[in-house]
Design a protein around this motif. Sequence first.
Motif, PDB file in Angstrom:
ATOM      1  N   SER A 263       0.733  -1.209  -0.012  1.00  0.00           N
ATOM      2  CA  SER A 263      -0.263  -0.017   0.024  1.00  0.00           C
ATOM      3  C   SER A 263       0.825   1.151  -0.096  1.00  0.00           C
ATOM      4  O   SER A 263       0.347   2.220  -0.548  1.00  0.00           O
ATOM      5  N   LEU A 264       2.175   1.212   0.420  1.00  0.00           N
ATOM      6  CA  LEU A 264       3.069   2.257   0.584  1.00  0.00           C
ATOM      7  C   LEU A 264       3.559   2.446  -0.918  1.00  0.00           C
ATOM      8  O   LEU A 264       3.752   3.865  -1.087  1.00  0.00           O
ATOM      9  N   LEU A 265       3.473   1.583  -1.616  1.00  0.00           N
ATOM     10  CA  LEU A 265       4.051   1.882  -2.845  1.00  0.00           C
ATOM     11  C   LEU A 265       3.074   2.656  -3.840  1.00  0.00           C
ATOM     12  O   LEU A 265       3.150   3.520  -4.605  1.00  0.00           O
ATOM     13  N   LEU A 266       1.591   2.613  -3.359  1.00  0.00           N
ATOM     14  CA  LEU A 266       0.502   3.370  -3.884  1.00  0.00           C
ATOM     15  C   LEU A 266       0.316   4.677  -3.350  1.00  0.00           C
ATOM     16  O   LEU A 266      -0.081   5.793  -3.945  1.00  0.00           O
ATOM     17  N   ILE A 267       0.279   4.562  -1.839  1.00  0.00           N
ATOM     18  CA  ILE A 267      -0.080   5.707  -1.104  1.00  0.00           C
ATOM     19  C   ILE A 267       1.059   6.795  -1.047  1.00  0.00           C
ATOM     20  O   ILE A 267       0.816   8.014  -1.206  1.00  0.00           O
ATOM     21  N   GLN A 268       2.189   6.565  -0.831  1.00  0.00           N
ATOM     22  CA  GLN A 268       3.254   7.575  -0.676  1.00  0.00           C
ATOM     23  C   GLN A 268       3.642   8.372  -1.931  1.00  0.00           C
ATOM     24  O   GLN A 268       3.647   9.633  -1.723  1.00  0.00           O
ATOM     25  N   PRO A 269       3.403   8.085  -3.284  1.00  0.00           N
ATOM     26  CA  PRO A 269       3.861   9.103  -4.187  1.00  0.00           C
ATOM     27  C   PRO A 269       2.428   9.999  -4.112  1.00  0.00           C
ATOM     28  O   PRO A 269       2.733  11.298  -4.564  1.00  0.00           O
ATOM     29  N   ILE A 270       1.256   9.554  -3.870  1.00  0.00           N
ATOM     30  CA  ILE A 270       0.333  10.330  -3.900  1.00  0.00           C
ATOM     31  C   ILE A 270       0.251  11.565  -2.709  1.00  0.00           C
ATOM     32  O   ILE A 270      -0.037  12.491  -3.000  1.00  0.00           O
ATOM     33  N   MET A 271       0.605  11.007  -1.529  1.00  0.00           N
ATOM     34  CA  MET A 271       0.809  11.680  -0.288  1.00  0.00           C
ATOM     35  C   MET A 271       1.857  12.848  -0.587  1.00  0.00           C
ATOM     36  O   MET A 271       1.555  14.051  -0.283  1.00  0.00           O
ATOM     37  N   ASN A 272       3.115  12.403  -1.286  1.00  0.00           N
ATOM     38  CA  ASN A 272       3.841  13.183  -1.517  1.00  0.00           C
ATOM     39  C   ASN A 272       3.382  14.649  -2.076  1.00  0.00           C
ATOM     40  O   ASN A 272       3.922  15.593  -1.794  1.00  0.00           O
ATOM     41  N   ARG A 273       2.657  14.307  -3.373  1.00  0.00           N
ATOM     42  CA  ARG A 273       2.245  15.441  -4.133  1.00  0.00           C
ATOM     43  C   ARG A 273       1.365  16.066  -3.433  1.00  0.00           C
ATOM     44  O   ARG A 273       1.348  17.338  -3.593  1.00  0.00           O
ATOM     45  N   ILE A 274       0.378  15.644  -2.638  1.00  0.00           N
ATOM     46  CA  ILE A 274      -0.564  16.369  -1.699  1.00  0.00           C
ATOM     47  C   ILE A 274       0.136  17.409  -0.789  1.00  0.00           C
ATOM     48  O   ILE A 274      -0.199  18.471  -0.415  1.00  0.00           O
ATOM     49  N   MET A 275       0.830  16.605   0.102  1.00  0.00           N
ATOM     50  CA  MET A 275       1.515  17.264   1.153  1.00  0.00           C
ATOM     51  C   MET A 275       2.414  18.223   0.873  1.00  0.00           C
ATOM     52  O   MET A 275       2.470  19.351   1.792  1.00  0.00           O
ATOM     53  N   SER A 276       3.168  18.313  -0.270  1.00  0.00           N
ATOM     54  CA  SER A 276       4.431  19.210  -0.502  1.00  0.00           C
ATOM     55  C   SER A 276       3.409  20.572  -1.032  1.00  0.00           C
ATOM     56  O   SER A 276       3.935  21.617  -0.848  1.00  0.00           O
ATOM     57  N   LYS A 277       2.002  20.470  -1.347  1.00  0.00           N
ATOM     58  CA  LYS A 277       1.290  21.646  -1.940  1.00  0.00           C
ATOM     59  C   LYS A 277       0.785  22.171  -0.456  1.00  0.00           C
ATOM     60  O   LYS A 277       0.569  23.394  -0.344  1.00  0.00           O
ATOM     61  N   ILE A 278       0.229  21.386   0.567  1.00  0.00           N
ATOM     62  CA  ILE A 278      -0.523  21.714   1.551  1.00  0.00           C
ATOM     63  C   ILE A 278       0.499  22.197   2.763  1.00  0.00           C
ATOM     64  O   ILE A 278       0.449  23.422   3.276  1.00  0.00           O
ATOM     65  N   PHE A 279       1.808  21.664   2.824  1.00  0.00           N
ATOM     66  CA  PHE A 279       2.572  21.896   3.904  1.00  0.00           C
ATOM     67  C   PHE A 279       3.913  22.356   3.367  1.00  0.00           C
ATOM     68  O   PHE A 279       4.640  21.721   2.781  1.00  0.00           O
ATOM     69  N   LYS A 280       4.057  23.830   3.417  1.00  0.00           N
ATOM     70  CA  LYS A 280       5.596  24.357   3.238  1.00  0.00           C
ATOM     71  C   LYS A 280       6.469  23.950   4.285  1.00  0.00           C
ATOM     72  O   LYS A 280       7.779  23.837   3.456  1.00  0.00           O
ATOM     73  N   LEU A 281       6.273  23.865   5.575  1.00  0.00           N
ATOM     74  CA  LEU A 281       7.263  23.246   6.390  1.00  0.00           C
ATOM     75  C   LEU A 281       7.106  21.763   6.778  1.00  0.00           C
ATOM     76  O   LEU A 281       6.128  21.220   6.811  1.00  0.00           O
ATOM     77  N   LEU A 282       8.451  21.212   6.638  1.00  0.00           N
ATOM     78  CA  LEU A 282       8.286  19.632   6.791  1.00  0.00           C
ATOM     79  C   LEU A 282       7.701  19.157   8.314  1.00  0.00           C
ATOM     80  O   LEU A 282       7.124  18.543   8.158  1.00  0.00           O
ATOM     81  N   LYS A 283       7.924  20.062   9.118  1.00  0.00           N
ATOM     82  CA  LYS A 283       7.587  19.810  10.604  1.00  0.00           C
ATOM     83  C   LYS A 283       6.241  19.481  10.830  1.00  0.00           C
ATOM     84  O   LYS A 283       5.497  18.738  11.423  1.00  0.00           O
ATOM     85  N   ASN A 284       5.385  20.562   9.826  1.00  0.00           N
ATOM     86  CA  ASN A 284       3.733  20.473   9.900  1.00  0.00           C
ATOM     87  C   ASN A 284       3.212  19.132   9.356  1.00  0.00           C
ATOM     88  O   ASN A 284       2.344  18.518   9.637  1.00  0.00           O
ATOM     89  N   GLN A 285       4.060  18.529   8.347  1.00  0.00           N
ATOM     90  CA  GLN A 285       3.528  17.269   7.738  1.00  0.00           C
ATOM     91  C   GLN A 285       3.862  16.224   8.586  1.00  0.00           C
ATOM     92  O   GLN A 285       3.282  15.385   8.706  1.00  0.00           O
ATOM     93  N   ILE A 286       5.111  16.204   9.284  1.00  0.00           N
ATOM     94  CA  ILE A 286       5.528  15.409  10.447  1.00  0.00           C
ATOM     95  C   ILE A 286       4.341  15.340  11.474  1.00  0.00           C
ATOM     96  O   ILE A 286       3.925  14.218  12.085  1.00  0.00           O
ATOM     97  N   VAL A 287       4.068  16.251  12.109  1.00  0.00           N
ATOM     98  CA  VAL A 287       2.938  16.429  12.961  1.00  0.00           C
ATOM     99  C   VAL A 287       1.610  15.862  12.836  1.00  0.00           C
ATOM    100  O   VAL A 287       1.158  14.954  13.647  1.00  0.00           O
ATOM    101  N   VAL A 288       1.175  16.059  11.389  1.00  0.00           N
ATOM    102  CA  VAL A 288      -0.122  15.573  10.995  1.00  0.00           C
ATOM    103  C   VAL A 288       0.122  13.941  11.045  1.00  0.00           C
ATOM    104  O   VAL A 288      -0.774  13.032  11.300  1.00  0.00           O
ATOM    105  N   GLY A 289       1.284  13.522  10.390  1.00  0.00           N
ATOM    106  CA  GLY A 289       1.532  12.106  10.219  1.00  0.00           C
ATOM    107  C   GLY A 289       1.685  11.252  11.504  1.00  0.00           C
ATOM    108  O   GLY A 289       1.080  10.245  11.414  1.00  0.00           O
TER     109      GLY A 289
END
Length: 397
Positions: A263-289
Amino acid sequence: MRSQKLWLLTLNATFNMVMGFILPVNMIFIKQNLHQTQNMAGFSLMVYSALMMIGNYLGGILFDRYSKRWTLQIGYIIAVVSLLGMTFHHVWPSYLFMLVMLGFGMGISYTAINGYTAFVAEETVGDSRVLFNNMYLAANLGIAIGSTAVGFIFEWSIFFTFFIPVIFFIACLLIVFFKAGVLDQTNDSAEKTHEYVIDDEEVDPKLSIGQKRFRMNLIILSLGVFIMWMGYTQWDSNMSLYMLGHGFSKKEYSIVFTINAASLLLIQPIMNRIMSKIFKLLKNQIVVGITIMGLSFLLLPGAKQYWMYIVSMLVLTIGESMVFPTIPALLNKMSTSKNRGNLQSLYTIMGSLGRAVGPYAGSLIVTALSFADLFYGITATMILVALSLKGVKELEK
């Protein structure tokens, strides 16, 4: 060079394939085959991870101050010798000694792999997160293959359960030996290909952040990684006994990890595209994750149907796809060429410490209280970790 990245991905996938072989069955093997208690099995994995943590620290020093390739080779050699002993000698407590030496060797090798990754990612044109994400996908592909295969091989042959990882690590030794020139490629040779960014005036992020705040960043991240892995490693240890106690087979337990990796092979590329647009700071992505990871454990108390474990793992997968490749990327933003290996070793050290304490602490909680209390506790502590990470100062670059 692309070949440098390709060999790094191969080494990472192979390393995690061995992890997928060793970790899921060790708790079961120590308890059922070596006739030790659950607490002793948890204690054994704690000591194993503790030696891996020491190996992480030593690997960071060797990587930054001495030879990169020899750091990898020393770790692999120690691991191969230990695995050969585990292959032929199934007697307690000598098995414990070989297990912890395996952790020590793997700790050295894994820090070297992460050090190489951080160095190449920093100098490669484009977003440095790309290589970290690719390495994480390679790691999970290795875990998927290893954990799926061991579910069948363990029931068929204990000998091959330990001997197949020997073959994998010997293959890694051969790669490092014959491809050392590619792996050790520096800016001097890479500059000719124009694939790397050359920065003669490297700015130390510690000066921009402030020394006290920088130190606080490291403390918060270290504690966060430690607590996060304490919870996550329950899947590699006590969850095997929890699922077996509810009537599920070893194969069904190992398939959960296969689903996680697939599932990671499917989920992660999608999440990376979405998260990079939503979160400018890496720490905020980590907090939600991390918050999502913690909430996934709320599905486990009283779970009696197989699909409930699958859903819990899928929710956990979404969270970890946002966290695990992002923390090394955040540390890389805080590092320079002089301390990159040490800062990456900080992540592996605290992860190893969490994996060391997690199984044993979990077994103690289960023995004294219950599995339900363990799962609720993991959720609460991960949410606290997520809140504390809001205090990390991150440079916007």
